[in-house]
Design a protein around this motif. Structure first.
Motif, PDB file in Angstrom:
ATOM      1  N   GLU A 133       0.824  -1.221   0.000  1.00  0.00           N
ATOM      2  CA  GLU A 133       0.000   0.000   0.000  1.00  0.00           C
ATOM      3  C   GLU A 133       0.855   1.266   0.000  1.00  0.00           C
ATOM      4  O   GLU A 133       0.487   2.256  -0.629  1.00  0.00           O
ATOM      5  N   ILE A 134       1.979   1.233   0.679  1.00  0.00           N
ATOM      6  CA  ILE A 134       2.896   2.383   0.658  1.00  0.00           C
ATOM      7  C   ILE A 134       3.478   2.541  -0.734  1.00  0.00           C
ATOM      8  O   ILE A 134       3.575   3.657  -1.270  1.00  0.00           O
ATOM      9  N   ARG A 135       3.889   1.437  -1.353  1.00  0.00           N
ATOM     10  CA  ARG A 135       4.443   1.483  -2.703  1.00  0.00           C
ATOM     11  C   ARG A 135       3.425   2.054  -3.687  1.00  0.00           C
ATOM     12  O   ARG A 135       3.754   2.905  -4.516  1.00  0.00           O
ATOM     13  N   VAL A 136       2.183   1.576  -3.595  1.00  0.00           N
ATOM     14  CA  VAL A 136       1.132   2.052  -4.501  1.00  0.00           C
ATOM     15  C   VAL A 136       0.934   3.553  -4.342  1.00  0.00           C
ATOM     16  O   VAL A 136       0.899   4.303  -5.330  1.00  0.00           O
ATOM     17  N   ALA A 137       0.841   4.018  -3.108  1.00  0.00           N
ATOM     18  CA  ALA A 137       0.640   5.455  -2.861  1.00  0.00           C
ATOM     19  C   ALA A 137       1.813   6.274  -3.405  1.00  0.00           C
ATOM     20  O   ALA A 137       1.606   7.336  -4.009  1.00  0.00           O
ATOM     21  N   ARG A 138       3.031   5.803  -3.186  1.00  0.00           N
ATOM     22  CA  ARG A 138       4.208   6.525  -3.685  1.00  0.00           C
ATOM     23  C   ARG A 138       4.182   6.661  -5.202  1.00  0.00           C
ATOM     24  O   ARG A 138       4.423   7.732  -5.747  1.00  0.00           O
ATOM     25  N   VAL A 139       3.896   5.568  -5.890  1.00  0.00           N
ATOM     26  CA  VAL A 139       3.938   5.585  -7.354  1.00  0.00           C
ATOM     27  C   VAL A 139       2.779   6.394  -7.927  1.00  0.00           C
ATOM     28  O   VAL A 139       2.960   7.146  -8.894  1.00  0.00           O
ATOM     29  N   ASN A 143       3.988   9.303 -10.243  1.00  0.00           N
ATOM     30  CA  ASN A 143       3.806   9.122 -11.681  1.00  0.00           C
ATOM     31  C   ASN A 143       2.451   9.592 -12.198  1.00  0.00           C
ATOM     32  O   ASN A 143       2.243   9.620 -13.401  1.00  0.00           O
ATOM     33  N   GLY A 144       1.534   9.891 -11.269  1.00  0.00           N
ATOM     34  CA  GLY A 144       0.210  10.332 -11.690  1.00  0.00           C
ATOM     35  C   GLY A 144      -0.560   9.255 -12.446  1.00  0.00           C
ATOM     36  O   GLY A 144      -1.281   9.557 -13.394  1.00  0.00           O
ATOM     37  N   ILE A 145      -0.399   7.997 -12.028  1.00  0.00           N
ATOM     38  CA  ILE A 145      -1.121   6.905 -12.674  1.00  0.00           C
ATOM     39  C   ILE A 145      -2.081   6.264 -11.681  1.00  0.00           C
ATOM     40  O   ILE A 145      -1.991   6.507 -10.478  1.00  0.00           O
ATOM     41  N   SER A 146      -2.979   5.454 -12.206  1.00  0.00           N
ATOM     42  CA  SER A 146      -4.031   4.856 -11.366  1.00  0.00           C
ATOM     43  C   SER A 146      -3.480   3.700 -10.533  1.00  0.00           C
ATOM     44  O   SER A 146      -2.428   3.133 -10.826  1.00  0.00           O
ATOM     45  N   ARG A 147      -4.252   3.335  -9.523  1.00  0.00           N
ATOM     46  CA  ARG A 147      -3.907   2.183  -8.689  1.00  0.00           C
ATOM     47  C   ARG A 147      -3.794   0.919  -9.544  1.00  0.00           C
ATOM     48  O   ARG A 147      -2.892   0.116  -9.375  1.00  0.00           O
ATOM     49  N   ARG A 148      -4.726   0.752 -10.485  1.00  0.00           N
ATOM     50  CA  ARG A 148      -4.710  -0.420 -11.365  1.00  0.00           C
ATOM     51  C   ARG A 148      -3.398  -0.476 -12.157  1.00  0.00           C
ATOM     52  O   ARG A 148      -2.785  -1.545 -12.289  1.00  0.00           O
ATOM     53  N   GLN A 149      -2.951   0.668 -12.665  1.00  0.00           N
ATOM     54  CA  GLN A 149      -1.705   0.698 -13.426  1.00  0.00           C
ATOM     55  C   GLN A 149      -0.498   0.363 -12.539  1.00  0.00           C
ATOM     56  O   GLN A 149       0.410  -0.342 -12.961  1.00  0.00           O
ATOM     57  N   VAL A 150      -0.504   0.874 -11.313  1.00  0.00           N
ATOM     58  CA  VAL A 150       0.593   0.570 -10.391  1.00  0.00           C
ATOM     59  C   VAL A 150       0.602  -0.923 -10.074  1.00  0.00           C
ATOM     60  O   VAL A 150       1.672  -1.567 -10.104  1.00  0.00           O
ATOM     61  N   MET A 151      -0.544  -1.485  -9.797  1.00  0.00           N
ATOM     62  CA  MET A 151      -0.612  -2.910  -9.465  1.00  0.00           C
ATOM     63  C   MET A 151      -0.164  -3.775 -10.648  1.00  0.00           C
ATOM     64  O   MET A 151       0.490  -4.808 -10.457  1.00  0.00           O
ATOM     65  N   ALA A 152      -0.470  -3.347 -11.867  1.00  0.00           N
ATOM     66  CA  ALA A 152      -0.015  -4.088 -13.050  1.00  0.00           C
ATOM     67  C   ALA A 152       1.510  -4.088 -13.111  1.00  0.00           C
ATOM     68  O   ALA A 152       2.135  -5.107 -13.436  1.00  0.00           O
TER      69      ALA A 152
END
Length: 194
Positions: A133-139, A143-152
């Motif tokens: 969750e920390i990684r997702v929030a940071r990215v 990067n201004g991308i969605s959670r779905r894009q970060v998880m991919a």
């Protein structure tokens, strides 16, 4: 041989790399080298257009990074092709760079140690880790991308080494936003007598 500085997207390996540079250590950044190769090598661009997607190269002959990311992070085979195209050249650059360094230990920053084949070129691995969750929030913020894009991207970087694959000794650096990084880095440097 260098020490690998690893960690998935958003884990904070670049922060640790900056700490190491501040302490006087040389760090080879695989992402920067890969970008330079992709931007400057016409053969690599041609292979990306032919093997991954024609529309990943724009009308001026430059790589459309947003389009390329969209393609490779939604198709594991295309990502593997991109890694094959780019990382052989990155390994060659790393080998030449290491030859030019003084006797001091050096580090190689990479998100994909095994997929790139760099695990065969390092003595040890320092893995920077952080909760998902920390990684997702940071990215998302960076990067201004969605959670779905970060998880991919997180899923695309996940890799389980095959049996018999060379596995360097691994040390963990916790980057959870609570545990201070500098004492961990200094402790690993002392432990390795660097």
């Amino acid at each position: 041989m260098p020490i690998a500085l690893t960690g998935g997207i958003g884990a904070g390996k670049s922060v640790v790399a900056r700490l190491l540079r501040t302490l006087g250590y040389a760090v080879f950044d695989c992402d920067i080298e890969a970008r330079m190769l992709m931007d400057g090598d016409d053969d690599i661009k041609a292979r990306i257009g032919a093997e991954i997607a024609v529309d990943a190269i724009d009308d001026q002959g430059a790589i459309d990074r947003a389009r390329l990311s969209e393609i490779v992070f939604s198709d594991a085979e295309k990502l593997a092709s991109l890694n094959t195209i780019v990382h052989g050249a990155v390994r060659e650059r790393l080998a030449r760079w290491c030859e030019r360094q003084d006797k001091r230990p050096v580090f190689v920053e990479t998100a994909i140690l095994y997929q790139s084949g760099l695990n065969r070129m390092v003595d040890a691995e320092w893995s920077v880790e952080a909760p998902v969750e920390i990684r997702v929030a940071r990215v998302m913020a960076r990067n201004g991308i969605s959670r779905r894009q970060v998880m991919a991207r997180i899923e695309a970087q996940h890799y389980t080494p095959a049996d018999g694959e060379p596995m360097p000794e691994t040390h963990i650096i916790e980057n959870d936003g609570i545990t201070p990084l500098l004492p961990q880095v200094l402790g690993l440097l002392r432990q390795a007598q660097l």
